[in-house]
Design a protein around this motif. Structure first.
Motif, PDB file in Angstrom:
ATOM      1  N   PRO A  52       0.811  -1.367  -0.064  1.00 24.48           N
ATOM      2  CA  PRO A  52       0.224   0.154   0.000  1.00 24.48           C
ATOM      3  C   PRO A  52       0.906   1.264   0.062  1.00 24.48           C
ATOM      4  CG  PRO A  52      -0.979  -1.623   1.597  1.00 24.48           C
ATOM      5  CD  PRO A  52       0.132  -2.072   1.046  1.00 24.48           C
ATOM      6  N   TYR A  53       1.989   1.403   0.748  1.00 29.10           N
ATOM      7  CA  TYR A  53       2.964   2.366   0.673  1.00 29.10           C
ATOM      8  C   TYR A  53       3.212   2.667  -0.751  1.00 29.10           C
ATOM      9  CZ  TYR A  53       6.911   5.583   0.799  1.00 29.10           C
ATOM     10  OH  TYR A  53       7.734   6.600   0.538  1.00 29.10           O
ATOM     11  N   GLY A  54       3.698   1.612  -1.477  1.00 30.64           N
ATOM     12  CA  GLY A  54       4.139   1.563  -2.800  1.00 30.64           C
ATOM     13  C   GLY A  54       2.986   2.276  -3.788  1.00 30.64           C
ATOM     14  N   ILE A  55       1.656   1.691  -3.518  1.00 35.91           N
ATOM     15  CA  ILE A  55       0.690   2.262  -4.171  1.00 35.91           C
ATOM     16  C   ILE A  55       0.449   3.657  -3.763  1.00 35.91           C
ATOM     17  CG2 ILE A  55      -1.776   2.069  -4.674  1.00 35.91           C
ATOM     18  CD1 ILE A  55      -1.414  -0.867  -3.941  1.00 35.91           C
ATOM     19  N   TYR A  56       0.369   4.013  -2.810  1.00 38.54           N
ATOM     20  CA  TYR A  56       0.474   5.446  -2.215  1.00 38.54           C
ATOM     21  C   TYR A  56       1.433   6.457  -2.784  1.00 38.54           C
ATOM     22  CZ  TYR A  56       0.134   9.589   0.982  1.00 38.54           C
ATOM     23  OH  TYR A  56       0.296  10.735   1.330  1.00 38.54           O
ATOM     24  N   ARG A  57       2.730   5.922  -2.781  1.00 41.01           N
ATOM     25  CA  ARG A  57       3.694   6.796  -3.449  1.00 41.01           C
ATOM     26  C   ARG A  57       3.424   6.967  -4.947  1.00 41.01           C
ATOM     27  NH1 ARG A  57       8.209   5.533  -6.260  1.00 41.01           N
ATOM     28  NH2 ARG A  57      10.020   6.671  -6.209  1.00 41.01           N
ATOM     29  N   ASP A  58       3.302   5.803  -5.684  1.00 41.97           N
ATOM     30  CA  ASP A  58       3.163   5.915  -7.190  1.00 41.97           C
ATOM     31  C   ASP A  58       1.782   6.710  -7.485  1.00 41.97           C
ATOM     32  OD1 ASP A  58       4.911   3.780  -7.549  1.00 41.97           O
ATOM     33  OD2 ASP A  58       3.553   2.063  -7.611  1.00 41.97           O
ATOM     34  N   TRP A  59       0.750   6.932  -6.518  1.00 38.31           N
ATOM     35  CA  TRP A  59      -0.494   7.533  -6.942  1.00 38.31           C
ATOM     36  C   TRP A  59       0.069   9.062  -6.635  1.00 38.31           C
ATOM     37  CZ3 TRP A  59      -2.510  10.913  -2.985  1.00 38.31           C
ATOM     38  CH2 TRP A  59      -3.716  11.511  -3.453  1.00 38.31           C
ATOM     39  N   LEU A  60       0.850   9.529  -5.616  1.00 41.80           N
ATOM     40  CA  LEU A  60       1.549  10.828  -5.511  1.00 41.80           C
ATOM     41  C   LEU A  60       2.163  11.298  -6.611  1.00 41.80           C
ATOM     42  CD1 LEU A  60       2.304  10.948  -1.705  1.00 41.80           C
ATOM     43  CD2 LEU A  60       0.596  12.190  -2.587  1.00 41.80           C
ATOM     44  N   PHE A  61       3.191  10.386  -7.157  1.00 41.68           N
ATOM     45  CA  PHE A  61       3.903  10.588  -8.248  1.00 41.68           C
ATOM     46  C   PHE A  61       2.833  10.915  -9.545  1.00 41.68           C
ATOM     47  CE2 PHE A  61       7.551   9.409  -6.429  1.00 41.68           C
ATOM     48  CZ  PHE A  61       8.506  10.169  -6.847  1.00 41.68           C
ATOM     49  N   ALA A  62       1.786  10.146  -9.659  1.00 39.87           N
ATOM     50  CA  ALA A  62       0.755  10.402 -10.693  1.00 39.87           C
ATOM     51  C   ALA A  62       0.095  11.589 -10.802  1.00 39.87           C
ATOM     52  CB  ALA A  62      -0.073   9.058 -10.775  1.00 39.87           C
ATOM     53  N   VAL A  63      -0.292  11.862  -9.530  1.00 40.76           N
ATOM     54  CA  VAL A  63      -1.031  13.189  -9.566  1.00 40.76           C
ATOM     55  C   VAL A  63      -0.359  14.368  -9.481  1.00 40.76           C
ATOM     56  CG1 VAL A  63      -3.250  12.032  -8.171  1.00 40.76           C
ATOM     57  CG2 VAL A  63      -1.248  13.182  -6.859  1.00 40.76           C
ATOM     58  N   THR A  64       1.042  14.388  -9.238  1.00 33.65           N
ATOM     59  CA  THR A  64       1.716  15.556  -9.118  1.00 33.65           C
ATOM     60  C   THR A  64       2.735  15.731 -10.462  1.00 33.65           C
ATOM     61  OG1 THR A  64       3.586  14.485  -7.877  1.00 33.65           O
ATOM     62  CG2 THR A  64       1.842  15.645  -6.629  1.00 33.65           C
ATOM     63  N   ALA A  65       2.873  14.713 -11.208  1.00 35.68           N
ATOM     64  CA  ALA A  65       3.671  14.414 -12.235  1.00 35.68           C
ATOM     65  C   ALA A  65       5.172  14.478 -11.666  1.00 35.68           C
ATOM     66  CB  ALA A  65       3.468  15.458 -13.437  1.00 35.68           C
ATOM     67  N   GLY A  66       5.312  14.084 -10.426  1.00 36.35           N
ATOM     68  CA  GLY A  66       6.114  14.275  -9.571  1.00 36.35           C
ATOM     69  C   GLY A  66       7.800  13.840 -10.171  1.00 36.35           C
ATOM     70  N   ASN A  67       7.732  12.940 -11.193  1.00 39.60           N
ATOM     71  CA  ASN A  67       9.168  12.331 -11.577  1.00 39.60           C
ATOM     72  C   ASN A  67       9.631  13.390 -12.987  1.00 39.60           C
ATOM     73  OD1 ASN A  67       7.186  11.636 -13.305  1.00 39.60           O
ATOM     74  ND2 ASN A  67       7.932   9.565 -13.676  1.00 39.60           N
ATOM     75  N   SER A  68       8.957  14.504 -12.975  1.00 37.61           N
ATOM     76  CA  SER A  68       9.466  15.252 -14.020  1.00 37.61           C
ATOM     77  C   SER A  68      10.830  15.844 -14.073  1.00 37.61           C
ATOM     78  CB  SER A  68       8.392  16.488 -14.650  1.00 37.61           C
ATOM     79  OG  SER A  68       7.938  17.164 -13.373  1.00 37.61           O
ATOM     80  N   ASN A  69      11.172  16.175 -12.617  1.00 34.97           N
ATOM     81  CA  ASN A  69      12.616  16.408 -12.384  1.00 34.97           C
ATOM     82  C   ASN A  69      12.963  15.978 -11.008  1.00 34.97           C
ATOM     83  OD1 ASN A  69      12.107  18.505 -10.091  1.00 34.97           O
ATOM     84  ND2 ASN A  69      11.231  19.802 -12.006  1.00 34.97           N
ATOM     85  N   GLN A  70      14.142  16.034 -10.604  1.00 33.20           N
ATOM     86  CA  GLN A  70      14.777  15.364  -9.360  1.00 33.20           C
ATOM     87  C   GLN A  70      14.324  16.266  -8.343  1.00 33.20           C
ATOM     88  OE1 GLN A  70      16.511  12.446  -8.942  1.00 33.20           O
ATOM     89  NE2 GLN A  70      15.823  12.323 -11.134  1.00 33.20           N
ATOM     90  N   LEU A  71      14.017  17.437  -8.319  1.00 29.66           N
ATOM     91  CA  LEU A  71      13.780  18.371  -7.007  1.00 29.66           C
ATOM     92  C   LEU A  71      12.273  17.993  -6.777  1.00 29.66           C
ATOM     93  CD1 LEU A  71      14.324  20.467  -4.850  1.00 29.66           C
ATOM     94  CD2 LEU A  71      13.766  22.005  -6.572  1.00 29.66           C
ATOM     95  N   LYS A  72      11.466  17.675  -7.833  1.00 29.73           N
ATOM     96  CA  LYS A  72      10.035  17.408  -7.484  1.00 29.73           C
ATOM     97  C   LYS A  72       9.776  16.037  -7.047  1.00 29.73           C
ATOM     98  CE  LYS A  72       6.650  19.190 -10.033  1.00 29.73           C
ATOM     99  NZ  LYS A  72       5.567  19.216 -11.346  1.00 29.73           N
ATOM    100  N   ALA A  73      10.538  14.910  -7.634  1.00 24.63           N
ATOM    101  CA  ALA A  73      10.801  13.677  -6.966  1.00 24.63           C
ATOM    102  C   ALA A  73      11.073  13.605  -5.769  1.00 24.63           C
ATOM    103  CB  ALA A  73      11.453  13.046  -8.035  1.00 24.63           C
ATOM    104  N   ALA A  74      12.067  14.325  -5.520  1.00 28.79           N
ATOM    105  CA  ALA A  74      12.554  14.363  -4.097  1.00 28.79           C
ATOM    106  C   ALA A  74      11.463  14.932  -2.967  1.00 28.79           C
ATOM    107  CB  ALA A  74      13.886  15.206  -3.972  1.00 28.79           C
ATOM    108  N   ALA A  75      10.566  15.898  -3.587  1.00 25.76           N
ATOM    109  CA  ALA A  75       9.876  16.440  -2.750  1.00 25.76           C
ATOM    110  C   ALA A  75       8.449  15.399  -2.435  1.00 25.76           C
ATOM    111  CB  ALA A  75       9.145  17.652  -3.281  1.00 25.76           C
ATOM    112  N   VAL A  76       8.324  14.757  -3.687  1.00 24.57           N
ATOM    113  CA  VAL A  76       7.039  13.659  -3.679  1.00 24.57           C
ATOM    114  C   VAL A  76       7.468  12.733  -2.645  1.00 24.57           C
ATOM    115  CG1 VAL A  76       5.821  11.848  -4.847  1.00 24.57           C
ATOM    116  CG2 VAL A  76       6.389  14.445  -5.797  1.00 24.57           C
TER     117      VAL A  76
END
Length: 138
Positions: A51-75
């Motif tokens: 569930p943590y993995g799903i939650y993390r993946d969801w946060l990345f999906a809704v924030t487009a968090g992996n678009s750069n390293q700073l955003k990925a670190a924040a997510v």
């Protein structure tokens, strides 16, 4: 099923190392108390690792968090703090930590989680690759 194992193994290994350090060195738990917390955490992680993995993946999906390293670190940091702290407090209480110890360990783990959020995210990605699953949600 491989994604479940990848997420769960990653969380068991990472949280055991980081958690024991914080509990013993920072919060002042005895090694026996820390071992109790770490052992109690394993069944919990078996239940919440994926569930943590799903939650993390969801946060990345809704924030487009992996678009750069700073955003990925924040997510990764937000995911780590917001998911782990409530579970950690319960484990400490169940294993006999006093209120001051829980406050100390939790306060410390917020800092540790902030510092380890991205390293854990990268470690999780590595574990997923090791288990032969992609880092994108399925």
């Amino acid at each position: 099923m491989r994604r479940y194992f990848a997420d769960t193994v990653a969380q068991i290994v990472f949280s055991t190392i980081v958690g024991a350090f914080v509990e013993i060195v920072v919060a002042g738990l005895t090694p026996w108390q820390s071992m109790g917390v770490r052992l109690a955490a394993i069944p919990v992680i078996l239940f919440v690792g994926r569930p943590y993995g799903i939650y993390r993946d969801w946060l990345f999906a809704v924030t487009a968090g992996n678009s750069n390293q700073l955003k990925a670190a924040a997510v990764d940091t937000v995911a780590n703090i917001s998911f782990q702290i409530p579970i950690y407090c319960v484990l400490l209480a169940i294993n006999g930590a006093t209120i001051p110890q829980i406050v100390s360990a939790s306060g410390s783990i917020v800092v540790i989680s902030a510092l380890s959020g991205r390293p854990y995210g990268l470690y999780l990605v590595w574990c997923r690759k090791l288990f032969g699953v992609s880092d994108t949600p399925s």
